[in-house]
Design a protein around this motif. Sequence first.
Motif, PDB file in Angstrom:
ATOM      1  N   VAL A 306       0.738  -0.897  -0.659  1.00  0.00           N
ATOM      2  CA  VAL A 306      -0.274  -0.375  -0.326  1.00  0.00           C
ATOM      3  C   VAL A 306       0.880   0.968  -0.346  1.00  0.00           C
ATOM      4  O   VAL A 306       0.469   2.503  -0.595  1.00  0.00           O
ATOM      5  CB  VAL A 306      -0.805   0.417   1.358  1.00  0.00           C
ATOM      6  N   PHE A 307       1.991   1.454   1.317  1.00  0.00           N
ATOM      7  CA  PHE A 307       2.815   2.372   0.843  1.00  0.00           C
ATOM      8  C   PHE A 307       3.765   2.790   0.188  1.00  0.00           C
ATOM      9  O   PHE A 307       4.325   4.248  -0.445  1.00  0.00           O
ATOM     10  CB  PHE A 307       3.546   2.199   2.143  1.00  0.00           C
ATOM     11  N   LEU A 308       3.496   1.262  -0.432  1.00  0.00           N
ATOM     12  CA  LEU A 308       5.008   1.855  -1.536  1.00  0.00           C
ATOM     13  C   LEU A 308       4.234   2.030  -3.142  1.00  0.00           C
ATOM     14  O   LEU A 308       4.916   2.120  -4.228  1.00  0.00           O
ATOM     15  CB  LEU A 308       6.314   0.515  -1.924  1.00  0.00           C
ATOM     16  N   ALA A 309       3.064   2.556  -3.659  1.00  0.00           N
ATOM     17  CA  ALA A 309       2.480   1.896  -4.107  1.00  0.00           C
ATOM     18  C   ALA A 309       2.543   3.869  -4.776  1.00  0.00           C
ATOM     19  O   ALA A 309       1.302   3.870  -5.621  1.00  0.00           O
ATOM     20  CB  ALA A 309       1.083   1.530  -4.132  1.00  0.00           C
ATOM     21  N   SER A 310       2.478   4.750  -4.508  1.00  0.00           N
ATOM     22  CA  SER A 310       3.145   6.396  -4.875  1.00  0.00           C
ATOM     23  C   SER A 310       1.605   6.669  -4.743  1.00  0.00           C
ATOM     24  O   SER A 310       1.437   7.579  -5.310  1.00  0.00           O
ATOM     25  CB  SER A 310       3.217   6.524  -6.269  1.00  0.00           C
ATOM     26  N   PHE A 311       0.908   6.802  -3.515  1.00  0.00           N
ATOM     27  CA  PHE A 311      -0.790   7.636  -3.322  1.00  0.00           C
ATOM     28  C   PHE A 311      -0.796   7.401  -2.216  1.00  0.00           C
ATOM     29  O   PHE A 311      -0.939   8.786  -1.888  1.00  0.00           O
ATOM     30  CB  PHE A 311      -1.467   6.362  -4.314  1.00  0.00           C
ATOM     31  N   SER A 312      -0.791   6.665  -1.391  1.00  0.00           N
ATOM     32  CA  SER A 312      -0.820   7.118   0.017  1.00  0.00           C
ATOM     33  C   SER A 312       0.347   8.255   0.610  1.00  0.00           C
ATOM     34  O   SER A 312       0.269   8.734   0.891  1.00  0.00           O
ATOM     35  CB  SER A 312      -1.172   6.178   1.472  1.00  0.00           C
ATOM     36  N   TRP A 313       1.427   7.792  -0.453  1.00  0.00           N
ATOM     37  CA  TRP A 313       2.727   8.777   0.350  1.00  0.00           C
ATOM     38  C   TRP A 313       3.488   8.650  -0.580  1.00  0.00           C
ATOM     39  O   TRP A 313       3.528   8.222  -1.821  1.00  0.00           O
ATOM     40  CB  TRP A 313       3.231   7.654   1.417  1.00  0.00           C
ATOM     41  N   PRO A 314       3.877  10.144  -1.212  1.00  0.00           N
ATOM     42  CA  PRO A 314       3.939  10.573  -2.405  1.00  0.00           C
ATOM     43  C   PRO A 314       5.773  10.056  -2.427  1.00  0.00           C
ATOM     44  O   PRO A 314       6.567   9.533  -1.113  1.00  0.00           O
ATOM     45  CB  PRO A 314       4.204  11.634  -2.244  1.00  0.00           C
ATOM     46  N   PRO A 315       6.150   9.426  -3.222  1.00  0.00           N
ATOM     47  CA  PRO A 315       7.231   8.614  -3.792  1.00  0.00           C
ATOM     48  C   PRO A 315       8.629   9.508  -3.812  1.00  0.00           C
ATOM     49  O   PRO A 315       9.236   9.262  -3.211  1.00  0.00           O
ATOM     50  CB  PRO A 315       7.247   7.993  -5.362  1.00  0.00           C
ATOM     51  N   GLU A 316       8.360  10.751  -4.610  1.00  0.00           N
ATOM     52  CA  GLU A 316       9.348  11.706  -3.861  1.00  0.00           C
ATOM     53  C   GLU A 316      10.073  11.916  -2.393  1.00  0.00           C
ATOM     54  O   GLU A 316      11.059  12.074  -2.043  1.00  0.00           O
ATOM     55  CB  GLU A 316       8.749  13.026  -3.961  1.00  0.00           C
ATOM     56  N   ALA A 317       9.162  10.956  -1.506  1.00  0.00           N
ATOM     57  CA  ALA A 317       9.427  10.868  -0.374  1.00  0.00           C
ATOM     58  C   ALA A 317       9.745   9.512   0.684  1.00  0.00           C
ATOM     59  O   ALA A 317      10.226   9.262   1.883  1.00  0.00           O
ATOM     60  CB  ALA A 317       7.925  11.372   0.663  1.00  0.00           C
ATOM     61  N   ILE A 318      10.145   8.922  -0.461  1.00  0.00           N
ATOM     62  CA  ILE A 318      10.520   7.897  -0.097  1.00  0.00           C
ATOM     63  C   ILE A 318      11.911   7.580  -0.851  1.00  0.00           C
ATOM     64  O   ILE A 318      12.389   7.474  -1.838  1.00  0.00           O
ATOM     65  CB  ILE A 318       9.603   5.895  -0.813  1.00  0.00           C
ATOM     66  N   THR A 331       1.677  -4.537  -8.554  1.00  0.00           N
ATOM     67  CA  THR A 331       1.252  -2.643  -8.203  1.00  0.00           C
ATOM     68  C   THR A 331       1.943  -1.466  -7.886  1.00  0.00           C
ATOM     69  O   THR A 331       1.172  -0.783  -8.343  1.00  0.00           O
ATOM     70  CB  THR A 331       0.349  -2.974  -6.477  1.00  0.00           C
ATOM     71  N   SER A 332       2.928  -1.768  -7.792  1.00  0.00           N
ATOM     72  CA  SER A 332       3.782  -0.705  -7.265  1.00  0.00           C
ATOM     73  C   SER A 332       3.597   0.048  -8.312  1.00  0.00           C
ATOM     74  O   SER A 332       3.870   1.602  -8.728  1.00  0.00           O
ATOM     75  CB  SER A 332       5.307  -0.708  -7.216  1.00  0.00           C
ATOM     76  N   ALA A 333       3.451   0.028  -9.610  1.00  0.00           N
ATOM     77  CA  ALA A 333       3.222   0.671 -11.212  1.00  0.00           C
ATOM     78  C   ALA A 333       2.239   0.274 -11.266  1.00  0.00           C
ATOM     79  O   ALA A 333       1.763   1.407 -11.993  1.00  0.00           O
ATOM     80  CB  ALA A 333       4.240   0.024 -12.355  1.00  0.00           C
ATOM     81  N   ALA A 334       0.860  -0.225 -11.152  1.00  0.00           N
ATOM     82  CA  ALA A 334      -0.205  -0.789 -11.715  1.00  0.00           C
ATOM     83  C   ALA A 334      -1.351  -0.098 -10.792  1.00  0.00           C
ATOM     84  O   ALA A 334      -2.148   1.290 -11.420  1.00  0.00           O
ATOM     85  CB  ALA A 334      -0.684  -2.347 -11.662  1.00  0.00           C
ATOM     86  N   ILE A 335      -0.908  -0.202  -9.322  1.00  0.00           N
ATOM     87  CA  ILE A 335      -1.519   1.178  -9.041  1.00  0.00           C
ATOM     88  C   ILE A 335      -1.907   2.836  -9.620  1.00  0.00           C
ATOM     89  O   ILE A 335      -3.011   3.372  -9.834  1.00  0.00           O
ATOM     90  CB  ILE A 335      -2.317   1.475  -7.751  1.00  0.00           C
ATOM     91  N   PRO A 336      -0.103   3.315  -9.313  1.00  0.00           N
ATOM     92  CA  PRO A 336      -0.878   4.667 -10.145  1.00  0.00           C
ATOM     93  C   PRO A 336      -0.822   4.682 -11.112  1.00  0.00           C
ATOM     94  O   PRO A 336      -1.845   5.511 -12.119  1.00  0.00           O
ATOM     95  CB  PRO A 336       1.156   5.059 -10.238  1.00  0.00           C
ATOM     96  N   GLY A 337      -0.919   3.797 -12.190  1.00  0.00           N
ATOM     97  CA  GLY A 337      -1.475   3.528 -13.797  1.00  0.00           C
ATOM     98  C   GLY A 337      -2.942   4.041 -13.755  1.00  0.00           C
ATOM     99  O   GLY A 337      -3.153   4.339 -13.942  1.00  0.00           O
ATOM    100  N   PHE A 338      -3.471   2.721 -12.929  1.00  0.00           N
ATOM    101  CA  PHE A 338      -5.249   3.047 -12.625  1.00  0.00           C
ATOM    102  C   PHE A 338      -5.506   3.799 -12.699  1.00  0.00           C
ATOM    103  O   PHE A 338      -7.002   4.216 -13.284  1.00  0.00           O
ATOM    104  CB  PHE A 338      -5.874   1.798 -12.344  1.00  0.00           C
ATOM    105  N   LEU A 339      -4.837   4.433 -11.715  1.00  0.00           N
ATOM    106  CA  LEU A 339      -5.923   5.996 -10.612  1.00  0.00           C
ATOM    107  C   LEU A 339      -5.344   7.124 -12.016  1.00  0.00           C
ATOM    108  O   LEU A 339      -7.164   7.773 -12.302  1.00  0.00           O
ATOM    109  CB  LEU A 339      -4.660   6.283  -9.170  1.00  0.00           C
ATOM    110  N   ARG A 340      -4.119   7.184 -12.891  1.00  0.00           N
ATOM    111  CA  ARG A 340      -4.883   8.092 -13.427  1.00  0.00           C
ATOM    112  C   ARG A 340      -5.694   7.813 -14.178  1.00  0.00           C
ATOM    113  O   ARG A 340      -6.028   8.759 -15.248  1.00  0.00           O
ATOM    114  CB  ARG A 340      -3.232   8.406 -13.777  1.00  0.00           C
TER     115      ARG A 340
END
Lengths: 384, 386
Positions: A306-318, A331-340
């Motif tokens: 969840v936290f590595l999928a760039s939506f709940s915590w911005p990737p810039e901060a990881i 999911t790390s690529a799929a979640i941001p893709g599906f959301l967009r």
Amino acid sequence: MSRFGRALRTEAREVLADRGALLILVGAVVVYAFFYPTPYLNEVLKKVPVVVADLDHSALSRQLTRMADASERIAVTAVVADVVEGERRVRDGGAGGLLVIPDGFERKVRRGEPVAVGAFADASYFLVYSQVLTGLLESAGTLSAGISITRLGASGVRRTQALALVDPVPLLFRPLFNPAEGYAVYIVPAVLILILQQTLLIGIGMRGPAPAADGGGPASKFGEALAVVLGRGAVFLALGLANLFFYLAVVEGVFGFPRRGSPVVLTLFALPFLTATAALGLALTTFFTRRETAMQVLLVTSLPAVFLASFSWPPEAIPGWVRGLSAVLPTSAAIPGFLRINQMGASLAQVRGEWAALWILVAVYVPLAAWLQLRHWRKAAPAP
Amino acid sequence: MIEVARRELERISRDRLSLWLLVLLPLGAIALLWATFSSEVVRDLPVAVFDGDRSDLSRRLVRMLDATPSIRVARQVPSPEAGYEEILAGRAWALFVIPGGLERDVRRGSPSPVVCYLNAQALIPASAIRKDAVSAVATLSAGVQLVAREARGASPGAALASLRPIRVDAHTLFNPTLSYVTYMTTALLPTVLQIFVLLAAVQALGSEIRDGTGEEWLEAAGGSVWRAVAGKLAVYTVYFFALTLALLGLLWRAGGVPLQESAAMITAATLLFVLAYQALGVLFVAVAGDLRLATSAASFFSGPAFAFAGVTFPVEGMTPVARVWSSLLPLTHYLRLLSDQAIRGATPGTSIDRLGILALFVVVVPALSLWRYRRLLAARPSLEAS
């Protein structure tokens, strides 16, 4: 090709008869979709309780208290006479913040001296914190601007000019894609994709590797294992697509989330996501000696995912190395893709980075699954 | 009971899965989560700017936005549409559109607003950007106001006081140096551990039924079901209790949490937290009567718990159904107690009820389920035989 077809038919027949696997692949998929969103269905956190420490007891301090209470973000639940008592109430969890109106507040405002009120917000909840601070800033700002404009008006300045003096560089916010800034739209569509991945991985894990009886043996070739992996994978891909459209069309419709993606783009994007997930699942099967092991081992991956999928915590901060490591999860690529695509309306070209990352996973996981399947056959059936 | 515990240790050492469930997976997950949040704060989020004015004032605004902690002006776009593209492509979290003629209109006193389009799909970046944009524009405005008022002949101090009679001093309550990250990790650590406390209990109890070794186990306990279950689980109680306390201690030391209040209370609550999940493990195995089904139930119970525990979204804001479910999770009560006692420094009295609820789990849940074990343990071998 016939081996591919045989593996496909066998898997399709067997999975439909496997109640344990169906409980995960269908049952959990449906139950989680309606259970998981329940905390967030109130959507926006409104009327967070706030305590006011009114040390001034004036008409103006009471007016500020009323204005704070009228804000839709916060509600004044108590007015106390000192700061210590107010802070104690917040500490003990009865309120999310404290507004301190200092002694001499009204007198100073009347005399035209600058005066500051104190806004204390509980930082242990990110949302409470931002609601309380924004609510207090807005109500104090409104009161302050009202006073200035009245005063400027009294000294003969026209209203429009007075407004420009009080707010010389106006700033407007336009929240896109989630105009009410609801919590459910932020969390649920992303978590649905995660549920899809996890149920698929666990369900496939419960099915186990293809047994040697399916025509595999110590003399099997890589091509044969590949055909079996692709055949079985096709069944899970079909199942995954059905579940995905159930989520995107039915579940997100029921909850009233924005759906801007076209079915064609969604399918094209889903293809490498589900193929990579199915292949990863098949690769992992060879490590699970018992059916329940898949669940025990894979359950815990949901939380970091969840936290590595760039939506709940911005990737810039990881940290970079953690992001690199997280790339192994589809999911790390799929979640941001599906959301967009679905929530924001992006085209396939606008998610090409994520799409490419998923195809790379396919290119890695499919041969890996075939190789592990081959190794499993060789181990299972000792050479004659 | 000691005999049962010794037997359990031996079972653990024989099974390779135990190493994964007890050590590698929990520590791996915690390390990964810790690392994820290790950068402390959200900063330098990329945003796009369309500067339609290209004046001194607009350039000053862009510099001020870029200078705030959470905003980084990643690119200047030739049109608002191009900026929207940037958001859709995931390269910007927000787009600032500065209208043409801003500087001229500000001087004339009839400005059109600067508009900030936020990607509100992502709430955390959006709220961080909103907060910093407000403060950057406020600083810019103060400068403009000063010039305007001085031109009208007021002294700088009087000028500001009359235009902004009421200021707000914003403070973070509790420890201002404490980061959001420490709060998050404090909540995530027990969330990871509850999964494994529960799974390990279910595995330890259920595998006896699966393998048909129930009678041998009961024999080691001298025929007492209570002693058999307690002796077996005691091994895991000691381990997870020590692990939870050690990891929390490590985290709080690293994050500078002053451990405001009662350490004794936190210790007691941690023991009850571990016991409560073990008690639930006893219940799941008793009701399911089968390792695989009990594992499914345990997964359903512990997997989504974080969403219901009131950390990311407060319990008070949840729907009634979710609130009921939330109250049935020992995690909810334990996390609330940790946050109250360790971080907010609430008076110990406020957490007594949470401690009581955890104790209630430990007492009531096994009482509901232990009676089924005698039948479960005896029935299985005969089933196997038939």
